[in-house]
Structures are given as C-alpha cells and as structure tokens.
Design a protein around this motif. Structure first.
Motif, PDB file in Angstrom:
ATOM      1  N   LEU A 202      56.065  63.969  69.727  1.00  0.00           N
ATOM      2  CA  LEU A 202      54.772  64.076  69.114  1.00  0.00           C
ATOM      3  C   LEU A 202      54.672  65.021  68.202  1.00  0.00           C
ATOM      4  CD1 LEU A 202      52.053  60.577  70.156  1.00  0.00           C
ATOM      5  CD2 LEU A 202      54.365  60.175  69.012  1.00  0.00           C
ATOM      6  N   ASP A 203      54.126  65.083  66.949  1.00  0.00           N
ATOM      7  CA  ASP A 203      53.591  66.069  66.394  1.00  0.00           C
ATOM      8  C   ASP A 203      51.539  66.499  66.781  1.00  0.00           C
ATOM      9  OD1 ASP A 203      52.675  64.644  64.712  1.00  0.00           O
ATOM     10  OD2 ASP A 203      53.810  65.720  62.985  1.00  0.00           O
ATOM     11  N   ASP A 204      51.256  67.390  66.815  1.00  0.00           N
ATOM     12  CA  ASP A 204      50.262  67.492  66.927  1.00  0.00           C
ATOM     13  C   ASP A 204      48.910  66.533  66.260  1.00  0.00           C
ATOM     14  OD1 ASP A 204      50.872  69.523  68.130  1.00  0.00           O
ATOM     15  OD2 ASP A 204      50.004  70.836  66.683  1.00  0.00           O
ATOM     16  N   TYR A 205      50.055  66.562  64.793  1.00  0.00           N
ATOM     17  CA  TYR A 205      49.166  65.535  63.684  1.00  0.00           C
ATOM     18  C   TYR A 205      48.598  63.888  64.055  1.00  0.00           C
ATOM     19  CZ  TYR A 205      47.458  61.915  59.910  1.00  0.00           C
ATOM     20  OH  TYR A 205      47.339  61.366  59.126  1.00  0.00           O
ATOM     21  N   MET A 206      49.984  63.450  64.942  1.00  0.00           N
ATOM     22  CA  MET A 206      49.826  62.182  65.386  1.00  0.00           C
ATOM     23  C   MET A 206      49.828  61.817  67.044  1.00  0.00           C
ATOM     24  SD  MET A 206      50.676  60.722  62.998  1.00  0.00           S
ATOM     25  CE  MET A 206      51.413  59.162  63.058  1.00  0.00           C
ATOM     26  N   GLN A 207      49.669  62.845  67.386  1.00  0.00           N
ATOM     27  CA  GLN A 207      49.237  63.042  69.129  1.00  0.00           C
ATOM     28  C   GLN A 207      47.535  62.859  68.798  1.00  0.00           C
ATOM     29  OE1 GLN A 207      50.678  63.123  72.302  1.00  0.00           O
ATOM     30  NE2 GLN A 207      49.058  62.703  72.939  1.00  0.00           N
ATOM     31  N   THR A 208      47.159  63.675  67.564  1.00  0.00           N
ATOM     32  CA  THR A 208      45.498  62.972  67.548  1.00  0.00           C
ATOM     33  C   THR A 208      45.396  61.415  66.924  1.00  0.00           C
ATOM     34  OG1 THR A 208      45.439  65.176  67.027  1.00  0.00           O
ATOM     35  CG2 THR A 208      43.173  63.985  65.536  1.00  0.00           C
ATOM     36  N   ILE A 209      46.647  60.958  65.686  1.00  0.00           N
ATOM     37  CA  ILE A 209      46.038  59.934  65.847  1.00  0.00           C
ATOM     38  C   ILE A 209      46.357  58.901  66.795  1.00  0.00           C
ATOM     39  CG2 ILE A 209      47.659  58.105  64.523  1.00  0.00           C
ATOM     40  CD1 ILE A 209      45.468  59.511  62.652  1.00  0.00           C
ATOM     41  N   LEU A 210      46.808  59.059  67.602  1.00  0.00           N
ATOM     42  CA  LEU A 210      47.021  58.114  68.855  1.00  0.00           C
ATOM     43  C   LEU A 210      46.162  58.364  70.167  1.00  0.00           C
ATOM     44  CD1 LEU A 210      49.626  56.711  70.048  1.00  0.00           C
ATOM     45  CD2 LEU A 210      49.969  58.314  71.765  1.00  0.00           C
ATOM     46  N   GLN A 211      45.422  59.495  69.881  1.00  0.00           N
ATOM     47  CA  GLN A 211      43.751  59.470  70.676  1.00  0.00           C
ATOM     48  C   GLN A 211      43.042  58.881  70.233  1.00  0.00           C
ATOM     49  OE1 GLN A 211      43.771  63.712  71.312  1.00  0.00           O
ATOM     50  NE2 GLN A 211      45.467  64.012  73.047  1.00  0.00           N
ATOM     51  N   LEU A 212      42.956  59.238  69.032  1.00  0.00           N
ATOM     52  CA  LEU A 212      41.526  58.366  67.884  1.00  0.00           C
ATOM     53  C   LEU A 212      41.385  56.645  68.244  1.00  0.00           C
ATOM     54  CD1 LEU A 212      41.351  60.350  64.762  1.00  0.00           C
ATOM     55  CD2 LEU A 212      39.500  60.613  66.950  1.00  0.00           C
ATOM     56  N   TYR A 213      43.152  56.350  68.141  1.00  0.00           N
ATOM     57  CA  TYR A 213      43.147  54.815  68.221  1.00  0.00           C
ATOM     58  C   TYR A 213      43.004  54.164  69.773  1.00  0.00           C
ATOM     59  CZ  TYR A 213      44.720  50.329  69.909  1.00  0.00           C
ATOM     60  OH  TYR A 213      45.432  49.707  70.237  1.00  0.00           O
ATOM     61  N   PHE A 214      43.202  55.188  70.606  1.00  0.00           N
ATOM     62  CA  PHE A 214      43.061  54.639  72.253  1.00  0.00           C
ATOM     63  C   PHE A 214      41.634  55.017  72.124  1.00  0.00           C
ATOM     64  CE2 PHE A 214      47.470  55.125  72.817  1.00  0.00           C
ATOM     65  CZ  PHE A 214      47.476  54.190  73.326  1.00  0.00           C
ATOM     66  N   GLN A 215      40.358  56.150  72.099  1.00  0.00           N
ATOM     67  CA  GLN A 215      39.642  56.233  71.563  1.00  0.00           C
ATOM     68  C   GLN A 215      38.574  55.315  70.918  1.00  0.00           C
ATOM     69  OE1 GLN A 215      38.362  60.272  70.099  1.00  0.00           O
ATOM     70  NE2 GLN A 215      39.559  61.188  71.826  1.00  0.00           N
ATOM     71  N   HIS A 216      39.605  54.529  70.164  1.00  0.00           N
ATOM     72  CA  HIS A 216      38.332  53.534  69.148  1.00  0.00           C
ATOM     73  C   HIS A 216      38.634  51.494  68.848  1.00  0.00           C
ATOM     74  CE1 HIS A 216      35.655  56.544  67.713  1.00  0.00           C
ATOM     75  NE2 HIS A 216      36.135  57.334  67.436  1.00  0.00           N
ATOM     76  N   LYS A 217      39.540  51.656  69.894  1.00  0.00           N
ATOM     77  CA  LYS A 217      40.482  50.541  69.662  1.00  0.00           C
ATOM     78  C   LYS A 217      39.424  49.135  69.275  1.00  0.00           C
ATOM     79  CE  LYS A 217      43.972  47.258  72.434  1.00  0.00           C
ATOM     80  NZ  LYS A 217      44.133  47.565  73.275  1.00  0.00           N
ATOM     81  N   ASN A 218      39.272  49.549  69.864  1.00  0.00           N
ATOM     82  CA  ASN A 218      38.554  48.052  69.580  1.00  0.00           C
ATOM     83  C   ASN A 218      37.478  47.673  68.026  1.00  0.00           C
ATOM     84  OD1 ASN A 218      37.832  46.510  71.822  1.00  0.00           O
ATOM     85  ND2 ASN A 218      36.143  47.682  72.485  1.00  0.00           N
ATOM     86  N   GLU A 219      37.651  48.970  67.433  1.00  0.00           N
ATOM     87  CA  GLU A 219      36.666  49.570  66.340  1.00  0.00           C
ATOM     88  C   GLU A 219      37.675  49.305  65.422  1.00  0.00           C
ATOM     89  OE1 GLU A 219      34.536  52.857  65.452  1.00  0.00           O
ATOM     90  OE2 GLU A 219      34.078  52.595  67.949  1.00  0.00           O
ATOM     91  N   VAL A 220      39.032  49.632  65.518  1.00  0.00           N
ATOM     92  CA  VAL A 220      40.028  49.086  64.688  1.00  0.00           C
ATOM     93  C   VAL A 220      40.407  47.850  64.072  1.00  0.00           C
ATOM     94  CG1 VAL A 220      42.838  49.985  64.735  1.00  0.00           C
ATOM     95  CG2 VAL A 220      41.316  51.853  65.640  1.00  0.00           C
ATOM     96  N   ASP A 221      40.423  47.197  65.385  1.00  0.00           N
ATOM     97  CA  ASP A 221      40.794  45.351  65.520  1.00  0.00           C
ATOM     98  C   ASP A 221      40.018  45.070  64.897  1.00  0.00           C
ATOM     99  OD1 ASP A 221      42.804  45.936  67.285  1.00  0.00           O
ATOM    100  OD2 ASP A 221      42.248  45.567  69.106  1.00  0.00           O
ATOM    101  N   ILE A 222      38.740  45.188  64.829  1.00  0.00           N
ATOM    102  CA  ILE A 222      37.582  44.577  63.934  1.00  0.00           C
ATOM    103  C   ILE A 222      37.693  45.025  62.591  1.00  0.00           C
ATOM    104  CG2 ILE A 222      35.038  44.530  63.541  1.00  0.00           C
ATOM    105  CD1 ILE A 222      34.543  45.777  66.676  1.00  0.00           C
TER     106      ILE A 222
END
Length: 92
Positions: A43-63
């Motif tokens: 992963l590049d830095d941008y997509m690593q950040t996206i992946l980390q954000l997803y795991f931090q906010h998984k419930n909010e994303v699913d909502i």
C-alpha cells in the motif's frame, strides 16, 4: 517502496479489507494479516491511511452505507460488494 498507481493501491486495499472480513475482530489479527499481505499487496501512504481510518470507524462507515440502501441491509450484501462500498465510503 516503488510508487504505486492509484488503481493498484486501491485494488490492494480492497484485497486487505476483503480478507479482514474473515478474521475475528482484533488489532493483533489485523496486524498479522497486514504483515502476511504486505509483500504481495503493498500500500502507498494514502491507502494505508484509508485502511486505518476504516478500521477506526468501521461501525460509522457501515451505518452510512446502510442508511443509503433501499430494501437491503449490510448483512445481505455480498462480501465483495460490501468491501467495495466500505472502501469508497471511507475514501469520501
């Protein structure tokens, strides 16, 4: 690390998000998955950040996803479609 095209970086992020759906929820499991997939799916830095954000906010994303579904729930979506929606929603 070589420079990845945005398309390749997104595909690699999708593969990691999809793979994570089959693990029990724990940071240790996600770290082990990242280590196992890093060489083949970097992963590049941008997509690593996206992946980390997803795991931090998984419930909010699913909502957010579920609030836009008509006649569907997140649990009824295929894992592939859900992974794509999660990646796109997190990027927004």
């Amino acid at each position: 690390m070589e420079k990845l095209s945005r398309r390749v970086a997104r595909e690699n992020t999708f593969i990691r998000m999809f793979s994570a759906m089959f693990l029990k929820e724990s940071e240790e499991n996600h770290n082990q998955l990242d280590a196992a997939l890093e060489e083949e799916y970097p992963l590049d830095d941008y997509m690593q950040t996206i992946l980390q954000l997803y795991f931090q906010h998984k419930n909010e994303v699913d909502i957010r996803i579920e609030s836009r579904l008509k006649g569907w729930t997140v649990t009824r979506l295929s894992k592939v479609n859900l992974s794509i929606l999660r990646l796109a929603t997190t990027e927004l």
